[in-house]
Design an enzyme around this catalytic site. Sequence first.
Site, PDB file in Angstrom:
ATOM      1  N   PRO A  17      41.973  48.771  46.914  1.00 18.30           N
ATOM      2  CA  PRO A  17      43.032  49.703  46.499  1.00 18.30           C
ATOM      3  C   PRO A  17      42.442  50.935  45.822  1.00 18.30           C
ATOM      4  CG  PRO A  17      42.976  47.771  45.039  1.00 18.30           C
ATOM      5  CD  PRO A  17      41.994  47.516  46.133  1.00 18.30           C
ATOM      6  N   CYS A 101      41.924  48.140  36.102  1.00 16.99           N
ATOM      7  CA  CYS A 101      42.090  49.585  36.009  1.00 16.99           C
ATOM      8  C   CYS A 101      41.583  50.094  34.664  1.00 16.99           C
ATOM      9  CB  CYS A 101      43.557  49.974  36.191  1.00 16.99           C
ATOM     10  SG  CYS A 101      43.756  51.761  36.154  1.00 16.99           S
ATOM     11  N   GLY A 225      35.725  50.507  48.963  1.00 18.49           N
ATOM     12  CA  GLY A 225      36.649  51.458  48.360  1.00 18.49           C
ATOM     13  C   GLY A 225      36.299  52.874  48.763  1.00 18.49           C
TER      14      GLY A 225
HETATM   15  C1  LIG Z   1      40.221  57.082  43.069  1.00 17.38           C
HETATM   16  C2  LIG Z   1      40.181  55.613  42.770  1.00 17.38           C
HETATM   17  C3  LIG Z   1      41.383  54.932  42.608  1.00 17.38           C
HETATM   18  C4  LIG Z   1      41.370  53.549  42.347  1.00 17.38           C
HETATM   19  N1  LIG Z   1      42.563  52.887  42.248  1.00 17.38           N
HETATM   20  C5  LIG Z   1      42.562  51.528  42.076  1.00 17.38           C
HETATM   21  C6  LIG Z   1      43.783  50.795  42.041  1.00 17.38           C
HETATM   22  O1  LIG Z   1      44.881  51.349  42.177  1.00 17.38           O
HETATM   23  N2  LIG Z   1      43.705  49.452  41.854  1.00 17.38           N
HETATM   24  C7  LIG Z   1      42.509  48.793  41.711  1.00 17.38           C
HETATM   25  O2  LIG Z   1      42.485  47.563  41.557  1.00 17.38           O
HETATM   26  N3  LIG Z   1      41.336  49.469  41.752  1.00 17.38           N
HETATM   27  C8  LIG Z   1      41.345  50.800  41.941  1.00 17.38           C
HETATM   28  N4  LIG Z   1      40.144  51.464  42.030  1.00 17.38           N
HETATM   29  C9  LIG Z   1      38.894  50.690  42.037  1.00 17.38           C
HETATM   30  C10 LIG Z   1      38.477  50.352  43.478  1.00 17.38           C
HETATM   31  O3  LIG Z   1      39.401  49.486  44.093  1.00 17.38           O
HETATM   32  C11 LIG Z   1      37.084  49.690  43.535  1.00 17.38           C
HETATM   33  O4  LIG Z   1      37.133  48.501  42.769  1.00 17.38           O
HETATM   34  C12 LIG Z   1      35.971  50.582  43.007  1.00 17.38           C
HETATM   35  O5  LIG Z   1      36.113  51.913  43.458  1.00 17.38           O
HETATM   36  C13 LIG Z   1      34.592  50.046  43.392  1.00 17.38           C
HETATM   37  O6  LIG Z   1      34.475  49.948  44.788  1.00 17.38           O
HETATM   38  P1  LIG Z   1      33.729  51.091  45.680  1.00 17.38           P
HETATM   39  O7  LIG Z   1      32.385  51.320  45.046  1.00 17.38           O
HETATM   40  O8  LIG Z   1      33.651  50.502  47.051  1.00 17.38           O
HETATM   41  O9  LIG Z   1      34.573  52.311  45.592  1.00 17.38           O
HETATM   42  C14 LIG Z   1      40.141  52.846  42.226  1.00 17.38           C
HETATM   43  C15 LIG Z   1      38.946  53.551  42.360  1.00 17.38           C
HETATM   44  C16 LIG Z   1      38.946  54.910  42.624  1.00 17.38           C
HETATM   45  C17 LIG Z   1      37.642  55.631  42.777  1.00 17.38           C
END
Ligand SMILES: Cc1cc2nc3c(=O)[nH]c(=O)nc-3n(C[C@H](O)[C@H](O)[C@H](O)COP(=O)(O)O)c2cc1C
Length: 330
Positions: A17, A101, A225
């Site tokens: 997400p 979050c 993500g």
């Molecule tokens: C712009 C943005 C919005 C995010 N919104 C959420 C969210 O709504 N809910 C959630 O559980 N994590 C949220 N995250 C965290 C991501 O789901 C993920 O755990 C995090 O970015 C690490 O994964 P990645 O390195 O693949 O991006 C958000 C991250 C980013 C950068």
Amino acid sequence: MIALGPLLIEGPLGMAPLAGFTDSPFRRLVRRFGAALTFTELISAEGIARGNRKTYDLMRFHKDERPLGIQIFGKDAARMAEAAARVEDLGPDLIDINVGCCAPKVCHSGSGAALLKDLDLLGAIASAVVKRVKLPVSAKIRLGWDDTSRNHLETLRVLEDSGVSFITVHGRTRAQRYTGSADWDAITEVRERARIPVIGNGDIHSHDQALQRLGESGCAAVMVGRGAIGNPWVFGTHVPSMRERAAVIREHIDLMVEDFGPYGLVLMRKHLVRYVHGVRNASRFRDAFVHQHTYEEIIALVDSLAELPESHDEEGGATGIPHIEPEDME
Ligand SMILES: Cc1cc2nc3c(=O)[nH]c(=O)nc-3n(C[C@H](O)[C@H](O)[C@H](O)COP(=O)(O)O)c2cc1C
């Protein structure tokens, strides 16, 4: 098929997400490119309980996004259970509880990652939600509040005892936000101790890397993500040509306009600047995307992308982890 408790998914890669990004059009795209599970962004249990229209808009989905989890956040067990019951009526495949979050306006009210500091409350919330609905319930956690209070194994226990079907672990603490790197050893530790399936998450930006993390950690699945923004192809092995990229960007634009009306073009900008990451003259395209306002102007720019040579420039190719920070978590 991979079993996440009672939820069956077609493959081991899911879309994490991302508030402001993983809306219905984007979820449809990534699902088609191989993401086996999609999530809404975090949705306020208070907003759901109040019947807030904007909150409900965030939960609209299309059947092509399934299996879909609707993610809720809150700090009150009864309210969260009530919100979960209302969410269940909308017919998603899963309800996910946000325990990660780090945005101040979520955390400071005691929701999101703040629940990592109060595991009794987390247990009460998760148990109340699990008892209230028939749908599978999951939770997405971080490793702890900060480095001195990492409590991922205790958090795992509490969530298991409350009956959640699986958990997703983002391998950072709340204090880290998005800095440093995800600790996959800690994710592996959770997986080793868990009686329920674990999804690993953090810093995956290519298909190869996803499979490597999956294999090394032994997780049931991994979630991508930021690495999927501007690169929905990350879920498969096919490397798209510029022409294919341009066609998908056009399709994405059309889906956005269909769902959000003209405002969809504004929402699309942050995707557009990511789609051109790594292409020749990316900065020229980025500037142009921000300044072009009509549908026709934007489509003309996208069509000109299709004519570009396939080579990537000094920005490091289309697969680098974008520097995206959550600013608007509404
Ligand atoms: C712009 C943005 C919005 C995010 N919104 C959420 C969210 O709504 N809910 C959630 O559980 N994590 C949220 N995250 C965290 C991501 O789901 C993920 O755990 C995090 O970015 C690490 O994964 P990645 O390195 O693949 O991006 C958000 C991250 C980013 C950068």
